[in-house]
Design an enzyme around this catalytic site. Structure first.
Site, short mmCIF file in Angstrom:
data_model
loop_
_atom_site.label_atom_id
_atom_site.label_comp_id
_atom_site.label_asym_id
_atom_site.label_seq_id
_atom_site.Cartn_x
_atom_site.Cartn_y
_atom_site.Cartn_z
N ASP A 325 0.83 -1.21 0.00
CA ASP A 325 0.00 0.00 0.00
C ASP A 325 0.87 1.26 0.00
O ASP A 325 2.06 1.21 0.26
CB ASP A 325 -0.90 -0.03 1.25
CG ASP A 325 -1.99 1.04 1.22
OD1 ASP A 325 -2.30 1.56 0.13
OD2 ASP A 325 -2.55 1.34 2.30
N GLU A 328 2.60 5.06 -4.05
CA GLU A 328 2.63 6.02 -5.19
C GLU A 328 3.93 6.83 -5.19
O GLU A 328 4.37 7.18 -6.27
CB GLU A 328 1.41 6.96 -5.11
CG GLU A 328 0.09 6.26 -5.35
CD GLU A 328 -0.34 5.34 -4.21
OE1 GLU A 328 0.05 5.63 -3.06
OE2 GLU A 328 -1.04 4.35 -4.45
N ASP A 438 -8.94 2.91 -3.41
CA ASP A 438 -10.00 3.28 -2.46
C ASP A 438 -11.25 3.78 -3.16
O ASP A 438 -11.40 4.96 -3.42
CB ASP A 438 -9.49 4.38 -1.53
CG ASP A 438 -8.39 3.88 -0.61
OD1 ASP A 438 -8.21 2.66 -0.51
OD2 ASP A 438 -7.73 4.73 0.00
#
Ligand code: MIG
Length: 679
Positions: A325, A328, A438
């Site tokens: 997770d 980015e 999400d």
């Protein structure tokens, strides 16, 4: 041109006779992204189809009937025309039609129309795809710098173009068989007890389950590769107990490494210069879940190796699946910007805070998260050269996934590990799957997920799916049922929700039975889904396709945005509207409608080619078997470990046969145990 009826003309150029080719065009000095694995000569001729100013801009005049497919994980329709998209991997938990960037950047498009061709813009920095946004009849693609490689692909048809592209980017990741089971996740399971309770309740409700996910709360103060032993006193025993019930625990790993003295990951990273640097040469500081963190420099092969080996801390405790997770990477704030912001806020709040000041104040606070300026403030060490992060931003998540995948091949060489990531770039599809980030408990997000599937498949991402039931916001029972009826077809089938939202484990709902039947039907379909997945991965094909890819001459099929072919035998047409008791479906050929309340309670009906209104009750699943085809269908099992392939029967047209691909579900290379049989 506007208003012209698209049905009059078949929106398709003359493909036949066009030469099959992939050509590579190099502009400036591109950063090697590792997206393409095939060695190719650089073409000397002029770039075909696209006009370029040699400053990073590529333009193409769109005819009224041209369709633009692709861009992988992006918002809006299957046909991307009519919006501007930005490839800039971004943590945006609030995505909707106005969004421009999501978690992944997949710069492959396929233009279909007067001329049909594919184009891949291999560029690691920020890139814009204005596809009829500024001007309806113009596509303008802009790389921040003219340092990129453009691949142009032509072929016999759309599927062929994709296949050729997929060949040069390498085989897609194939997860273990058990990864096709149903998974329950929630950000907010805080203790071992919470996990045991989920397993118990699923068992009591008789709903199959293959995995339970551990979100950040299992860690000790959000530190990667640690376990909070107060809340999870013995992860190994817990993992063993769960395995007994056929359940795999899948922990999360975040990108940021907590700055904390004596924490091994932090200390080793600092010592070996494995973290990204700031302009002064110190370790760059950002803040995410653990507070202040350093970001591993995943572009360094040594750093990748080092970080990857840490996964052994968890595999030694019986863990065989992970999700990555915040890669980015997401940055909540940087110290500098926070200090500047606080100083500004101090000024704003010291006087009378009028409306202007108030908006400046809220904007500044909101602007801390994922601030684009922060990505100019750190550097990667690429063979001794410092490269500014913003120039290679979209490669970060991919290299984190690569780090894990390559290390796990060494740590557990005998088996596949389940692995999926949030952030990605083309190339990451070789190392793991991705989940679609999400989403929200919104009806529109069922459709949004579905519309991404073919584009993701084009880019090589086969193992994917969304947070079933919706991540943010409160779900409802009807939304969950409809969502299950869609997600039960996606390779990754996981119910996941955000902390603080309404609880959405399937046993929480009034009609537990209906939800349970949907999951059981998934288990009956797994032999088919897995077989089609293997075919797609081994032959570089798409598992989910727009209708037009199989019916290129059908002008109506080209318009369909909410139905997909799944493998070679099925068509899905899920319900994604609140209170809908049915929907319109377009059949480009005769098909068999299957209406299921449970795996052993269903009806079928042959429907002719054309438009149909199909009623679908809330507790029913409807899907379509293509003309003269059949699919294998199993008895459902409590978990994939108990799936019995010897009980397969065929569902579909009489006399139809099915070519079943199976393997042992664990060997790293499926071809070592592949078996192809005709049912
Ligand atoms: O800032 O780990 O997308 O799936 O539950 C939020 C907590 C961090 C974002 C992920 C989501 C996960 C959540 N994470």
């Amino acid at each position: 041109m506007q208003g012209q009826c698209p049905h009059i003309q078949t929106p398709r150029g003359n493909l036949k006779g066009s030469a099959i080719m992939i050509k590579k065009y190099v502009f400036g000095t591109p950063f090697p992204t590792n997206a393409v694995v095939t060695e190719m000569e650089t073409a000397k001729d002029k770039l075909p189809f696209l006009e370029t100013d040699n400053q990073g801009t590529f333009t193409y005049a769109l005819s009224e009937n041209d369709i633009v497919y692709g861009l992988g994980e992006q918002i809006r329709g299957i046909n991307k025309r009519g919006w501007q998209y930005v490839s800039w991997n971004y943590d945006n938990p609030n995505h909707h039609e106005d969004t421009r960037s999501l978690y992944g950047s997949h710069n492959f498009i396929l233009i279909r129309g007067d001329v049909t061709f594919g184009a891949f813009f291999d560029y690691a920095g920020k890139m814009e795809f204005d596809i009829g946004y500024t001007r309806r009849d113009l596509m303008q693609i802009r790389a921040a710098k003219n340092d990129l490689v453009v691949y142009i692909i032509t072929g016999e048809n759309e599927k062929d173009i994709v296949k050729q592209f997929r060949k040069i980017i390498g085989r897609s990741y194939i997860p273990p068989f058990w990864a096709f089971g149903y998974g329950q996740s929630r950000w907010g399971y805080k203790t071992e007890q919470d996990i045991r309770e989920v397993a118990k309740q699923y068992q009591a409700a008789g709903i199959p389950l293959d995995s339970i996910y551990l979100d950040i709360d299992y860690m000790e103060r959000y530190k990667d590769f640690t376990v909070d032993t107060e809340r999870f006193p013995n992860l190994k025993v817990l993992a063993e107990d769960m395995k007994q019930q056929g359940i795999h625990l899948v922990p999360i790993i975040d990108a940021g490494v907590k700055i904390e003295k004596d924490y091994d990951v932090y200390e080793e990273g600092v010592q070996n210069n494995y973290f990204c640097k700031n302009a002064e040469g110190g370790d760059f500081v950002g803040a995410v879940w653990p507070g202040r963190v350093h970001f591993p420099d995943f572009l360094q092969p040594d750093a990748r190796k080092w970080f990857g080996k840490k996964y052994a801390v968890l595999t030694e405790q019986g863990i065989d699946g992970f999700w990555n997770d915040m890669n980015e990477p997401a940055i909540f704030y940087t110290e500098d910007r926070l200090a500047d912001t606080c100083a500004e806020i101090e000024k704003l709040t010291s006087g009378n805070m009028g409306i202007q000041e108030y908006f400046a104040f809220t904007g500044m606070v909101a602007g801390l998260n994922g601030n684009i300026g922060d990505y100019d403030k750190f550097y990667h060490n690429v063979d001794g050269k410092m490269v500014k992060h913003s120039e290679i931003h979209n490669l970060y998540g991919m290299n984190m996934t690569r780090s894990a995948f390559e290390a796990l091949q060494e740590i557990c060489p005998e088996k596949r590990t389940l692995f999926f990531s949030r952030s990605s770039y083309i190339g990451a599809h070789r190392y793991g799957g991705i989940w679609q980030g999400d989403n929200k408990s919104w009806w529109s997000h069922i459709l949004q997920s579905m519309q991404q599937l073919p584009a993701l498949n084009m880019a090589g991402f086969l193992f994917t799916g969304c947070d079933t039931g919706g991540f943010g916001c409160d779900t409802t029972e009807d939304l969950m049922l409809r969502w299950l009826q869609y997600s039960l077809f996606t390779p990754l089938f996981r119910n996941h929700a955000a902390d603080g939202t309404r609880e959405q484990e399937l046993y929480r709902f009034n009609n537990v039975a209906a939800a349970g039947e949907m999951v059981k039907i998934r288990y009956s379909l797994i032999p088919y889904l897995y077989s089609e997945f293997l075919k797609a991965a081994l032959h570089d094909e798409m598992m989910f396709r727009p209708l037009a890819f199989d019916f290129p001459e059908d002008a109506e099929a080209a318009q369909v945005e909410d139905q997909l072919f799944l493998g070679n035998e099925l068509m899905i047409a899920p319900i994604y509207k609140q209170n809908a008791q049915g929907r319109y479906v377009y059949l480009p050929e005769e098909m068999m409608l299957v209406r299921m309340k449970s795996y052993d309670n269903y009806e079928t009906e042959i429907l002719p080619k054309g438009h149909h209104y199909v009623p679908v009750a809330l507790d029913e699943l409807v899907f379509f078997i293509r003309n003269q085809k059949a699919i294998p269908f199993a008895e459902p099992a409590e978990s994939t470990a108990k799936t019995d392939l010897s009980t397969l029967r065929l569902l579909g047209y009489a006399d139809a046969s099915y070519e079943l691909y199976t393997d042992n579900g664990v060997s790293p290379d499926p071809e070592d145990s592949l078996s192809v049989s005709t049912l």
